[in-house]
Motif scaffolding. Structure first.
Motif, short mmCIF file in Angstrom:
data_model
loop_
_atom_site.label_atom_id
_atom_site.label_comp_id
_atom_site.label_asym_id
_atom_site.label_seq_id
_atom_site.Cartn_x
_atom_site.Cartn_y
_atom_site.Cartn_z
N LEU A 168 3.99 -3.56 -6.78
CA LEU A 168 4.33 -3.06 -5.44
C LEU A 168 3.75 -1.67 -5.20
CD1 LEU A 168 8.03 -4.28 -5.06
CD2 LEU A 168 5.95 -5.31 -4.13
N TYR A 169 3.72 -0.84 -6.23
CA TYR A 169 3.10 0.49 -6.14
C TYR A 169 1.60 0.34 -5.90
CZ TYR A 169 0.85 4.64 -8.19
OH TYR A 169 0.03 5.71 -8.45
N ILE A 170 0.95 -0.54 -6.65
CA ILE A 170 -0.48 -0.79 -6.47
C ILE A 170 -0.76 -1.34 -5.08
CG2 ILE A 170 -2.45 -2.13 -7.31
CD1 ILE A 170 -1.51 0.16 -9.18
N GLU A 171 0.12 -2.20 -4.60
CA GLU A 171 -0.03 -2.77 -3.26
C GLU A 171 -0.02 -1.69 -2.19
OE1 GLU A 171 2.83 -5.59 -0.72
OE2 GLU A 171 2.26 -6.48 -2.64
N LEU A 172 0.85 -0.68 -2.38
CA LEU A 172 0.91 0.43 -1.42
C LEU A 172 -0.38 1.24 -1.43
CD1 LEU A 172 4.57 1.73 -2.00
CD2 LEU A 172 3.69 0.49 -0.01
N LEU A 173 -0.94 1.47 -2.60
CA LEU A 173 -2.20 2.22 -2.70
C LEU A 173 -3.34 1.43 -2.04
CD1 LEU A 173 -2.00 3.50 -6.40
CD2 LEU A 173 -1.60 4.83 -4.32
N ILE A 174 -3.37 0.14 -2.28
CA ILE A 174 -4.41 -0.71 -1.69
C ILE A 174 -4.33 -0.67 -0.16
CG2 ILE A 174 -5.12 -3.12 -1.40
CD1 ILE A 174 -4.27 -3.53 -4.36
N LYS A 175 -3.11 -0.71 0.34
CA LYS A 175 -2.89 -0.66 1.79
C LYS A 175 -3.45 0.64 2.37
CE LYS A 175 0.99 -0.28 5.06
NZ LYS A 175 2.46 -0.16 5.16
N GLN A 176 -3.24 1.76 1.68
CA GLN A 176 -3.76 3.05 2.14
C GLN A 176 -5.28 3.06 2.18
OE1 GLN A 176 -1.75 5.61 -0.78
NE2 GLN A 176 -0.73 6.61 0.93
N ILE A 177 -5.88 2.53 1.11
CA ILE A 177 -7.35 2.53 1.01
C ILE A 177 -7.97 1.65 2.09
CG2 ILE A 177 -9.29 1.88 -0.48
CD1 ILE A 177 -7.37 2.57 -2.88
N LYS A 178 -7.36 0.50 2.34
CA LYS A 178 -7.89 -0.43 3.34
C LYS A 178 -7.93 0.21 4.73
CE LYS A 178 -6.91 -4.92 1.21
NZ LYS A 178 -6.06 -6.15 1.25
N LYS A 179 -6.97 1.08 5.03
CA LYS A 179 -6.95 1.75 6.33
C LYS A 179 -8.21 2.58 6.54
CE LYS A 179 -1.93 2.17 6.97
NZ LYS A 179 -0.79 3.11 7.03
N VAL A 180 -8.70 3.20 5.46
CA VAL A 180 -9.93 4.00 5.55
C VAL A 180 -11.15 3.11 5.64
CG1 VAL A 180 -11.41 5.62 4.29
CG2 VAL A 180 -8.95 6.00 4.37
N LEU A 181 -11.17 2.06 4.82
CA LEU A 181 -12.34 1.18 4.79
C LEU A 181 -12.56 0.46 6.11
CD1 LEU A 181 -12.01 -0.38 1.21
CD2 LEU A 181 -13.34 1.61 1.94
N VAL A 182 -11.49 0.26 6.86
CA VAL A 182 -11.61 -0.37 8.18
C VAL A 182 -12.31 0.59 9.15
CG1 VAL A 182 -10.28 -1.10 10.20
CG2 VAL A 182 -9.68 -1.95 7.94
N GLN A 183 -12.08 1.89 8.96
CA GLN A 183 -12.64 2.89 9.87
C GLN A 183 -14.13 3.11 9.63
OE1 GLN A 183 -10.40 6.59 9.68
NE2 GLN A 183 -8.49 5.47 9.38
N GLU A 184 -14.52 3.19 8.36
CA GLU A 184 -15.90 3.59 8.06
C GLU A 184 -16.30 3.15 6.67
OE1 GLU A 184 -18.63 7.66 8.13
OE2 GLU A 184 -16.48 7.75 8.56
#
Length: 314
Positions: A168-184
């Motif tokens: 679940l901790y790793i899932e939260l980190l992945i979610k944060q990273i995906k937000k950036v990758l969607v932008q640029e």
């Protein structure tokens, strides 16, 4: 009126000066840097350095840095830790949930005394450090056990010492990273962890391995994305874990890495080491040396998803 209950949860973070001035920063640094878990040197060697040099020089410099990040409600670390406690209390309605700080108020001892008054007989302690280290997690364990050495009543204790690769901790980190990758599109994802002296690792501190496990678990979901792992916040002349975040960011543009995102998985709340050191100082190193885009991925802060994760740990 505080909730009365038999079960309690205490989340613990490092702490922060109560005000961004020289006097309060000095008090905070004195307590922090007097901890034998933090500075593993003979007292006859370290204390003259601490009191003769560091506490006379560093507080003024650090106070200026704290002033740059201070918010109207106070220190970001305290603001976000309080928010995490309140959110976790909503998740765990049948528990008494409190937060404590290792080197500032409310202290671990003060909060444990409050649990005693509530007659809590089942207590879960969660250090807010995902990766175990003797310098952080073990210090909290010392403080909790020392408190109960003087008490007749001992609650059932649950001490969560690590969650470096909890799904679940790793899932939260992945979610944060995906937000950036969607932008640029970025050239590199940089993981920056707080460093510790190499000598601590030689004596058995498993911290580097815990950081590696976090990075590996996250990157298993981004197999095509280039990444590096570095360590920040070096203090003093001794050898620390490498590669260093600042030196890495100075060199990356010359290697063709012009667009990066930086994540700090060892921090669950923004603080001096993230806002000032990463988002300001280290961003400057990268841009000044030819970097073009620098995305700083903030910690969980007041994200309720993080509190839901803590509830799952409990």
């Amino acid at each position: 009126m505080e909730q009365q209950g038999k079960k309690g949860v205490m989340i613990v973070n490092l702490g922060t000066p109560s005000l961004p001035n020289k006097k309060e920063v000095r008090l905070f640094l004195k307590k922090f840097l007097s901890d034998k878990r933090v500075i593993d040197l003979p007292r006859f060697v370290w204390l003259p350095i601490l009191h003769g040099i560091i506490l006379n020089v560093r507080p003024k410099k650090s106070a200026k840095l704290y002033q740059e990040i201070w918010q109207e409600e106070g220190s970001p670390l305290k603001i976000y830790t309080e928010a995490q406690q309140k959110s976790l209390q909503k998740e765990l309605a049948d528990y008494s949930v409190k937060y404590a700080m290792s080197y500032s108020n409310p202290t671990i001892e003060q909060v444990l005394a409050e649990f005693d008054q509530q007659k809590v007989d089942d207590l879960t302690v969660i250090p807010l450090y995902p990766q175990y280290s003797t310098t952080t997690t073990a210090s909290i364990y010392d403080c909790v056990t020392q408190y109960y050495q003087k008490k007749s009543h001992l609650p059932t204790l649950h001490f969560i010492n690590d969650y470096c690769d909890h799904p679940l901790y790793i899932e939260l980190l992945i979610k944060q990273i995906k937000k950036v990758l969607v932008q640029e599109k970025i050239d590199l994802l940089l993981f920056s962890y707080h460093g510790i002296p190499v000598s601590y690792v030689t004596k058995g501190d498993d911290y580097p391995n815990r950081c590696n496990r976090t990075t590996k678990a996250v990157m298993s979901h981004f197999t095509e994305l280039p990444y590096q792992q570095t360590f920040q916040s070096k203090f003093g002349p001794s050898q620390w874990l490498t590669p260093a975040t600042d030196e890495t960011l100075k060199k990356l543009p010359s290697q063709g890495i012009k667009k990066i995102a930086v994540i700090t998985p060892g921090f669950v709340s923004d603080c001096l080491e993230t806002i000032e050191e990463i988002e300001s100082e280290n961003k400057g190193y990268f841009i000044d040396n030819g970097g073009e885009t620098f995305h700083y991925i903030h910690p969980f802060n007041a994200d309720p998803d993080f509190s839901r994760f803590l509830a799952q740990l409990v």
